[in-house]
Design a protein around this motif. Sequence first.
Motif, PDB file in Angstrom:
ATOM      1  N   SER A 324       0.909  -1.332  -0.004  1.00  0.00           N
ATOM      2  CA  SER A 324       0.080  -0.117   0.033  1.00  0.00           C
ATOM      3  C   SER A 324       0.916   1.321   0.139  1.00  0.00           C
ATOM      4  O   SER A 324       0.600   2.087  -0.780  1.00  0.00           O
ATOM      5  N   HIS A 327       2.529   1.709  -3.297  1.00  0.00           N
ATOM      6  CA  HIS A 327       1.447   2.142  -4.410  1.00  0.00           C
ATOM      7  C   HIS A 327       1.234   3.558  -4.241  1.00  0.00           C
ATOM      8  O   HIS A 327       1.326   4.476  -5.056  1.00  0.00           O
ATOM      9  N   LYS A 333       4.316   0.159 -11.673  1.00  0.00           N
ATOM     10  CA  LYS A 333       4.198  -1.043 -11.953  1.00  0.00           C
ATOM     11  C   LYS A 333       5.272  -1.566 -12.930  1.00  0.00           C
ATOM     12  O   LYS A 333       5.688  -0.816 -13.711  1.00  0.00           O
ATOM     13  N   ASP A 382       2.546  -5.965  -9.445  1.00  0.00           N
ATOM     14  CA  ASP A 382       1.369  -5.270 -10.403  1.00  0.00           C
ATOM     15  C   ASP A 382      -0.040  -5.831 -10.200  1.00  0.00           C
ATOM     16  O   ASP A 382      -0.759  -5.192 -10.449  1.00  0.00           O
ATOM     17  N   TYR A 384      -1.429  -6.424  -7.216  1.00  0.00           N
ATOM     18  CA  TYR A 384      -1.669  -5.363  -5.943  1.00  0.00           C
ATOM     19  C   TYR A 384      -2.218  -4.005  -6.644  1.00  0.00           C
ATOM     20  O   TYR A 384      -3.106  -3.510  -6.278  1.00  0.00           O
ATOM     21  N   THR A 385      -1.252  -3.461  -7.488  1.00  0.00           N
ATOM     22  CA  THR A 385      -1.403  -1.904  -7.926  1.00  0.00           C
ATOM     23  C   THR A 385      -2.296  -1.944  -9.016  1.00  0.00           C
ATOM     24  O   THR A 385      -3.152  -0.992  -9.466  1.00  0.00           O
TER      25      THR A 385
END
Length: 386
Positions: A324, A327, A333, A382, A384-385
Amino acid sequence: MAMGSNFNEYTQVAPVSYGNGAVAEIASKVKRFGAQKVILVFDGGVKASGMADRVAKLLEDGDLTVALFDDVKSDPTDAQVEAIGEIAVKEGAELVIGLGGGSVLDAAKMVGIYIKNPAPLRPHMLSNGLNPPLPIAPVILLPTTSGTGSEVSCVAVVSHDEDHVKDAIFANCAFVILDPELTVSAPPHVTAFAGLDALAHALESYTSASASPMTMLLATHAISLVVQNLRKAYDNGQDIDARSKLAFASNIAGMSFNDTGLHFGHTFGHELGGIFGLPHGMASSYAIPAVIKFTAKHDPERAQGIADAFGVATAEDARTAALSLMHDLGVRKFSDNNISVEAAQALAEDAIAHNVFFHNTVVPLSVDDFKDIIADIVVGFDEYTG
Ligand SMILES: [Fe+2]
Protein backbone atom coordinates in the motif's frame (compact mmCIF):
# COMPACT_ATOMS: atom_id res chain seq x y z
CA MET A 1 30.10 -4.58 5.83
CA ALA A 2 31.09 -7.79 7.56
CA MET A 3 28.99 -10.79 6.69
CA GLY A 4 28.27 -13.80 8.84
CA SER A 5 30.88 -13.13 11.49
CA ASN A 6 29.97 -10.04 13.43
CA PHE A 7 27.46 -11.03 16.09
CA ASN A 8 29.60 -9.39 18.73
CA GLU A 9 30.90 -6.46 16.75
CA TYR A 10 29.07 -3.30 15.90
CA THR A 11 30.40 -0.18 14.37
CA GLN A 12 29.92 3.55 14.45
CA VAL A 13 31.71 4.88 11.39
CA ALA A 14 31.83 8.56 12.37
CA PRO A 15 30.43 11.01 14.91
CA VAL A 16 27.02 12.42 13.92
CA SER A 17 25.76 15.88 14.86
CA TYR A 18 21.97 15.49 14.61
CA GLY A 19 19.36 18.21 14.91
CA ASN A 20 17.58 21.06 13.19
CA GLY A 21 20.07 23.83 12.41
CA ALA A 22 23.16 21.65 12.99
CA VAL A 23 24.65 22.90 9.71
CA ALA A 24 25.31 26.30 11.33
CA GLU A 25 28.33 24.78 13.09
CA ILE A 26 30.01 23.47 9.97
CA ALA A 27 33.02 25.80 10.06
CA SER A 28 33.90 24.78 13.60
CA LYS A 29 33.60 21.12 12.63
CA VAL A 30 36.03 21.66 9.72
CA LYS A 31 38.50 23.32 12.09
CA ARG A 32 38.45 20.23 14.30
CA PHE A 33 40.40 18.56 11.53
CA GLY A 34 42.92 21.40 11.19
CA ALA A 35 41.86 22.12 7.60
CA GLN A 36 42.00 25.59 6.05
CA LYS A 37 41.13 24.79 2.42
CA VAL A 38 38.08 22.71 1.62
CA ILE A 39 36.22 21.55 -1.47
CA LEU A 40 32.41 21.55 -1.31
CA VAL A 41 30.91 18.91 -3.60
CA PHE A 42 27.23 18.92 -4.63
CA ASP A 43 24.92 18.59 -7.63
CA GLY A 44 22.58 20.71 -9.73
CA GLY A 45 19.56 20.12 -7.51
CA VAL A 46 21.36 21.21 -4.36
CA LYS A 47 22.74 24.22 -6.24
CA ALA A 48 19.23 25.24 -7.37
CA SER A 49 17.89 24.91 -3.82
CA GLY A 50 20.32 27.57 -2.56
CA MET A 51 21.72 25.20 0.08
CA ALA A 52 25.18 25.11 -1.46
CA ASP A 53 25.45 28.91 -1.37
CA ARG A 54 24.36 28.86 2.25
CA VAL A 55 26.94 26.26 3.26
CA ALA A 56 29.70 28.00 1.27
CA LYS A 57 28.90 31.26 3.08
CA LEU A 58 29.00 29.56 6.47
CA LEU A 59 32.46 28.21 5.59
CA GLU A 60 33.73 31.56 4.28
CA ASP A 61 32.36 33.37 7.33
CA GLY A 62 34.50 30.93 9.32
CA ASP A 63 37.59 32.17 7.42
CA LEU A 64 37.96 28.99 5.40
CA THR A 65 38.92 28.87 1.72
CA VAL A 66 36.26 27.08 -0.32
CA ALA A 67 36.50 25.49 -3.77
CA LEU A 68 33.22 24.34 -5.33
CA PHE A 69 32.24 21.42 -7.53
CA ASP A 70 28.57 21.79 -8.45
CA ASP A 71 27.84 19.03 -10.94
CA VAL A 72 28.10 15.54 -9.44
CA LYS A 73 26.15 13.15 -11.68
CA SER A 74 23.66 10.58 -10.45
CA ASP A 75 25.50 7.26 -9.98
CA PRO A 76 28.92 8.87 -10.57
CA THR A 77 31.55 6.98 -12.54
CA ASP A 78 35.17 6.50 -11.57
CA ALA A 79 36.25 8.91 -14.33
CA GLN A 80 34.04 11.63 -12.90
CA VAL A 81 35.21 11.06 -9.36
CA GLU A 82 38.85 11.20 -10.45
CA ALA A 83 38.16 14.42 -12.37
CA ILE A 84 36.70 16.01 -9.22
CA GLY A 85 39.69 14.64 -7.31
CA GLU A 86 42.03 16.40 -9.75
CA ILE A 87 40.27 19.70 -9.04
CA ALA A 88 40.52 19.09 -5.30
CA VAL A 89 44.26 18.41 -5.55
CA LYS A 90 44.82 21.45 -7.78
CA GLU A 91 42.95 23.67 -5.31
CA GLY A 92 44.98 22.29 -2.40
CA ALA A 93 41.86 21.03 -0.61
CA GLU A 94 42.67 19.38 2.72
CA LEU A 95 39.11 18.35 3.52
CA VAL A 96 36.06 17.38 1.43
CA ILE A 97 32.47 18.31 2.20
CA GLY A 98 29.69 16.39 0.47
CA LEU A 99 26.26 18.07 0.44
CA GLY A 100 23.57 15.98 -1.22
CA GLY A 101 22.03 12.56 -1.68
CA GLY A 102 23.78 9.22 -1.91
CA SER A 103 25.60 9.90 -5.19
CA VAL A 104 27.12 13.12 -3.87
CA LEU A 105 28.06 11.61 -0.51
CA ASP A 106 29.78 8.65 -2.16
CA ALA A 107 31.55 10.92 -4.66
CA ALA A 108 32.80 13.09 -1.78
CA LYS A 109 34.23 10.06 0.00
CA MET A 110 36.05 8.98 -3.15
CA VAL A 111 37.43 12.50 -3.64
CA GLY A 112 38.78 12.19 -0.09
CA ILE A 113 40.58 9.02 -1.14
CA TYR A 114 41.83 10.61 -4.36
CA ILE A 115 43.42 13.52 -2.48
CA LYS A 116 45.63 11.05 -0.62
CA ASN A 117 46.05 8.58 -3.52
CA PRO A 118 45.92 10.50 -6.81
CA ALA A 119 45.87 7.54 -9.20
CA PRO A 120 43.19 5.34 -10.79
CA LEU A 121 41.00 3.99 -7.99
CA ARG A 122 39.66 0.90 -9.76
CA PRO A 123 42.48 -1.46 -8.69
CA HIS A 124 41.49 -0.79 -5.06
CA MET A 125 37.78 -1.52 -5.51
CA LEU A 126 35.94 -4.48 -4.07
CA SER A 127 35.62 -6.17 -7.49
CA ASN A 128 39.38 -6.72 -7.17
CA GLY A 129 39.15 -8.31 -3.73
CA LEU A 130 39.01 -7.11 -0.15
CA ASN A 131 41.87 -4.64 -0.30
CA PRO A 132 42.64 -2.81 2.94
CA PRO A 133 41.16 0.71 3.15
CA LEU A 134 43.26 3.43 1.55
CA PRO A 135 44.31 6.57 3.42
CA ILE A 136 41.63 9.24 3.09
CA ALA A 137 41.49 13.02 3.63
CA PRO A 138 38.87 14.08 6.21
CA VAL A 139 35.39 14.07 4.69
CA ILE A 140 32.33 15.75 6.25
CA LEU A 141 28.95 14.60 4.90
CA LEU A 142 25.65 16.49 4.98
CA PRO A 143 22.76 14.38 3.65
CA THR A 144 19.98 16.29 1.88
CA THR A 145 17.76 13.23 1.43
CA SER A 146 16.68 10.61 3.95
CA GLY A 147 17.41 7.23 2.48
CA THR A 148 20.81 6.05 1.39
CA GLY A 149 22.59 5.99 4.73
CA SER A 150 25.81 6.63 2.78
CA GLU A 151 26.98 8.96 5.52
CA VAL A 152 27.41 6.04 7.91
CA SER A 153 28.49 3.33 5.49
CA CYS A 154 32.08 2.12 5.21
CA VAL A 155 31.99 2.04 1.42
CA ALA A 156 31.45 4.42 -1.49
CA VAL A 157 29.65 3.08 -4.54
CA VAL A 158 30.77 3.96 -8.07
CA SER A 159 29.71 2.91 -11.57
CA HIS A 160 32.43 1.95 -14.02
CA ASP A 161 32.51 4.01 -17.21
CA GLU A 162 33.10 1.18 -19.62
CA ASP A 163 30.43 -1.32 -18.53
CA HIS A 164 28.20 0.61 -16.02
CA VAL A 165 28.74 -2.16 -13.48
CA LYS A 166 28.53 -0.93 -9.90
CA ASP A 167 31.60 -1.31 -7.74
CA ALA A 168 32.63 0.03 -4.35
CA ILE A 169 35.64 1.07 -2.34
CA PHE A 170 36.15 1.16 1.42
CA ALA A 171 35.78 4.76 2.59
CA ASN A 172 34.67 6.13 5.96
CA CYS A 173 33.81 9.77 6.38
CA ALA A 174 35.18 11.67 9.37
CA PHE A 175 32.06 13.52 10.53
CA VAL A 176 28.34 13.71 9.71
CA ILE A 177 26.06 16.71 10.03
CA LEU A 178 22.54 15.30 9.99
CA ASP A 179 20.38 18.41 9.79
CA PRO A 180 16.76 17.57 8.89
CA GLU A 181 16.24 21.14 7.65
CA LEU A 182 18.55 20.26 4.74
CA THR A 183 16.02 17.64 3.58
CA VAL A 184 12.98 19.96 3.46
CA SER A 185 13.51 20.96 -0.19
CA ALA A 186 13.61 17.36 -1.46
CA PRO A 187 10.65 16.99 -3.88
CA PRO A 188 7.95 14.36 -3.14
CA HIS A 189 9.24 11.66 -5.51
CA VAL A 190 12.78 11.97 -4.11
CA THR A 191 11.40 11.84 -0.56
CA ALA A 192 9.35 8.76 -1.46
CA PHE A 193 12.07 6.72 -3.13
CA ALA A 194 14.71 7.67 -0.57
CA GLY A 195 12.37 6.73 2.27
CA LEU A 196 11.53 3.39 0.66
CA ASP A 197 15.25 2.77 0.20
CA ALA A 198 15.72 3.33 3.94
CA LEU A 199 12.86 0.93 4.64
CA ALA A 200 14.44 -1.68 2.36
CA HIS A 201 17.79 -1.21 4.14
CA ALA A 202 16.18 -1.66 7.53
CA LEU A 203 14.22 -4.76 6.47
CA GLU A 204 17.09 -6.51 4.70
CA SER A 205 19.43 -5.70 7.57
CA TYR A 206 16.94 -6.94 10.17
CA THR A 207 16.53 -10.20 8.24
CA SER A 208 20.24 -10.62 7.42
CA ALA A 209 22.10 -13.73 8.52
CA SER A 210 24.57 -11.33 10.16
CA ALA A 211 22.04 -9.41 12.26
CA SER A 212 23.01 -8.76 15.88
CA PRO A 213 20.91 -7.55 18.83
CA MET A 214 22.32 -4.06 18.20
CA THR A 215 21.50 -3.99 14.48
CA MET A 216 18.02 -5.42 15.10
CA LEU A 217 17.33 -2.63 17.58
CA LEU A 218 18.38 -0.01 15.05
CA ALA A 219 16.58 -1.68 12.14
CA THR A 220 13.22 -2.21 13.84
CA HIS A 221 13.17 1.37 15.09
CA ALA A 222 14.03 2.60 11.60
CA ILE A 223 11.15 0.53 10.13
CA SER A 224 8.70 2.07 12.61
CA LEU A 225 9.87 5.61 11.95
CA VAL A 226 9.62 5.22 8.16
CA VAL A 227 6.19 3.60 8.35
CA GLN A 228 4.90 6.36 10.64
CA ASN A 229 6.43 9.33 8.84
CA LEU A 230 7.09 8.72 5.15
CA ARG A 231 3.54 9.47 3.98
CA LYS A 232 3.52 12.64 6.11
CA ALA A 233 6.76 13.96 4.56
CA TYR A 234 5.58 12.96 1.08
CA ASP A 235 2.29 14.82 1.52
CA ASN A 236 3.88 17.85 3.17
CA GLY A 237 7.59 18.40 2.64
CA GLN A 238 7.56 21.17 5.24
CA ASP A 239 6.56 18.76 8.03
CA ILE A 240 9.80 19.17 9.96
CA ASP A 241 8.83 16.62 12.61
CA ALA A 242 8.35 13.92 9.93
CA ARG A 243 11.53 15.08 8.16
CA SER A 244 13.50 14.83 11.42
CA LYS A 245 12.28 11.32 12.11
CA LEU A 246 13.02 10.17 8.55
CA ALA A 247 16.54 11.63 8.69
CA PHE A 248 17.18 9.70 11.88
CA ALA A 249 15.56 6.54 10.49
CA SER A 250 17.72 6.65 7.37
CA ASN A 251 20.82 7.19 9.48
CA ILE A 252 20.22 4.30 11.88
CA ALA A 253 19.12 1.99 9.06
CA GLY A 254 22.46 2.85 7.45
CA MET A 255 24.33 2.03 10.66
CA SER A 256 22.48 -1.25 10.84
CA PHE A 257 23.14 -2.41 7.29
CA ASN A 258 26.71 -1.22 7.39
CA ASP A 259 27.27 -3.97 9.95
CA THR A 260 24.99 -6.68 8.59
CA GLY A 261 25.02 -6.20 4.84
CA LEU A 262 21.86 -6.41 2.74
CA HIS A 263 20.61 -9.42 0.79
CA PHE A 264 18.33 -10.43 -2.08
CA GLY A 265 16.26 -7.23 -2.20
CA HIS A 266 19.18 -4.99 -3.07
CA THR A 267 20.73 -7.73 -5.22
CA PHE A 268 17.61 -7.49 -7.39
CA GLY A 269 17.30 -3.72 -7.06
CA HIS A 270 20.89 -2.94 -8.06
CA GLU A 271 20.73 -5.04 -11.21
CA LEU A 272 17.20 -3.94 -12.13
CA GLY A 273 18.04 -0.27 -11.63
CA GLY A 274 21.26 -0.56 -13.62
CA ILE A 275 19.76 -2.40 -16.59
CA PHE A 276 16.45 -0.54 -16.82
CA GLY A 277 17.61 2.88 -15.62
CA LEU A 278 15.30 3.06 -12.60
CA PRO A 279 16.04 5.26 -9.56
CA HIS A 280 17.88 3.26 -6.89
CA GLY A 281 15.21 3.77 -4.23
CA MET A 282 12.36 2.62 -6.45
CA ALA A 283 14.29 -0.36 -7.80
CA SER A 284 15.39 -1.41 -4.32
CA SER A 285 11.90 -1.08 -2.85
CA TYR A 286 10.30 -3.67 -5.15
CA ALA A 287 11.53 -6.58 -3.04
CA ILE A 288 10.21 -5.23 0.29
CA PRO A 289 7.02 -7.37 0.26
CA ALA A 290 9.05 -10.43 -0.81
CA VAL A 291 11.57 -9.93 2.01
CA ILE A 292 8.67 -9.91 4.50
CA LYS A 293 7.10 -13.01 2.92
CA PHE A 294 10.42 -14.87 2.84
CA THR A 295 11.02 -14.07 6.50
CA ALA A 296 7.53 -15.23 7.49
CA LYS A 297 8.31 -18.57 5.86
CA HIS A 298 11.81 -19.12 7.25
CA ASP A 299 12.01 -17.13 10.49
CA PRO A 300 8.57 -16.53 12.07
CA GLU A 301 10.04 -14.85 15.15
CA ARG A 302 11.77 -12.19 13.10
CA ALA A 303 8.69 -11.87 10.90
CA GLN A 304 6.67 -11.02 14.01
CA GLY A 305 9.29 -8.38 14.80
CA ILE A 306 8.58 -6.84 11.40
CA ALA A 307 4.83 -6.86 12.09
CA ASP A 308 5.42 -5.20 15.47
CA ALA A 309 7.61 -2.53 13.86
CA PHE A 310 4.90 -1.86 11.28
CA GLY A 311 2.34 -1.64 14.09
CA VAL A 312 0.20 -4.45 12.65
CA ALA A 313 -0.77 -7.94 13.83
CA THR A 314 0.96 -10.27 11.39
CA ALA A 315 3.74 -10.37 8.80
CA GLU A 316 1.08 -10.72 6.10
CA ASP A 317 -0.48 -7.47 7.34
CA ALA A 318 2.97 -5.84 7.18
CA ARG A 319 3.38 -7.09 3.61
CA THR A 320 0.04 -5.55 2.63
CA ALA A 321 0.96 -2.31 4.38
CA ALA A 322 4.24 -2.20 2.45
CA LEU A 323 2.45 -2.74 -0.89
CA SER A 324 0.00 0.00 0.00
CA LEU A 325 2.81 2.40 0.93
CA MET A 326 4.70 1.67 -2.31
CA HIS A 327 1.55 2.17 -4.36
CA ASP A 328 0.61 5.43 -2.64
CA LEU A 329 4.14 6.79 -3.05
CA GLY A 330 4.22 6.32 -6.80
CA VAL A 331 6.31 3.18 -7.30
CA ARG A 332 5.61 2.26 -10.92
CA LYS A 333 4.18 -1.08 -11.98
CA PHE A 334 6.63 -3.35 -13.75
CA SER A 335 4.37 -3.32 -16.82
CA ASP A 336 4.53 0.50 -16.86
CA ASN A 337 8.33 0.14 -16.96
CA ASN A 338 7.97 -2.39 -19.81
CA ILE A 339 9.59 -5.07 -17.64
CA SER A 340 8.14 -8.57 -18.04
CA VAL A 341 8.48 -11.42 -15.55
CA GLU A 342 10.90 -13.12 -17.95
CA ALA A 343 13.02 -10.01 -18.40
CA ALA A 344 13.25 -9.55 -14.63
CA GLN A 345 14.13 -13.21 -14.08
CA ALA A 346 16.82 -12.99 -16.75
CA LEU A 347 18.74 -10.63 -14.43
CA ALA A 348 19.17 -13.25 -11.74
CA GLU A 349 22.58 -14.72 -12.57
CA ASP A 350 24.29 -11.39 -13.22
CA ALA A 351 22.63 -9.86 -10.17
CA ILE A 352 24.10 -12.57 -7.95
CA ALA A 353 27.51 -12.27 -9.62
CA HIS A 354 27.58 -8.50 -9.07
CA ASN A 355 26.26 -8.48 -5.48
CA VAL A 356 28.15 -10.82 -3.20
CA PHE A 357 25.84 -9.97 -0.29
CA PHE A 358 23.10 -11.98 -2.02
CA HIS A 359 24.14 -14.95 0.12
CA ASN A 360 23.36 -13.08 3.33
CA THR A 361 19.87 -14.57 3.84
CA VAL A 362 18.85 -16.67 6.87
CA VAL A 363 18.54 -19.73 4.62
CA PRO A 364 20.55 -20.14 1.41
CA LEU A 365 18.87 -19.27 -1.89
CA SER A 366 19.63 -21.01 -5.19
CA VAL A 367 19.40 -19.21 -8.52
CA ASP A 368 16.08 -20.96 -9.16
CA ASP A 369 14.76 -19.89 -5.75
CA PHE A 370 15.75 -16.34 -6.62
CA LYS A 371 13.97 -16.55 -9.98
CA ASP A 372 10.80 -17.75 -8.22
CA ILE A 373 11.05 -14.82 -5.81
CA ILE A 374 11.55 -12.39 -8.71
CA ALA A 375 8.42 -13.71 -10.43
CA ASP A 376 6.51 -13.24 -7.18
CA ILE A 377 7.87 -9.68 -6.83
CA VAL A 378 6.78 -8.70 -10.35
CA VAL A 379 3.39 -10.43 -10.36
CA GLY A 380 2.63 -9.52 -6.74
CA PHE A 381 3.21 -5.80 -7.18
CA ASP A 382 1.46 -5.47 -10.53
CA GLU A 383 -1.57 -7.42 -9.29
CA TYR A 384 -1.78 -5.37 -6.10
CA THR A 385 -1.61 -2.09 -8.00
CA GLY A 386 -4.19 -3.36 -10.52
FE1 LIG B 1 19.65 1.19 -1.05
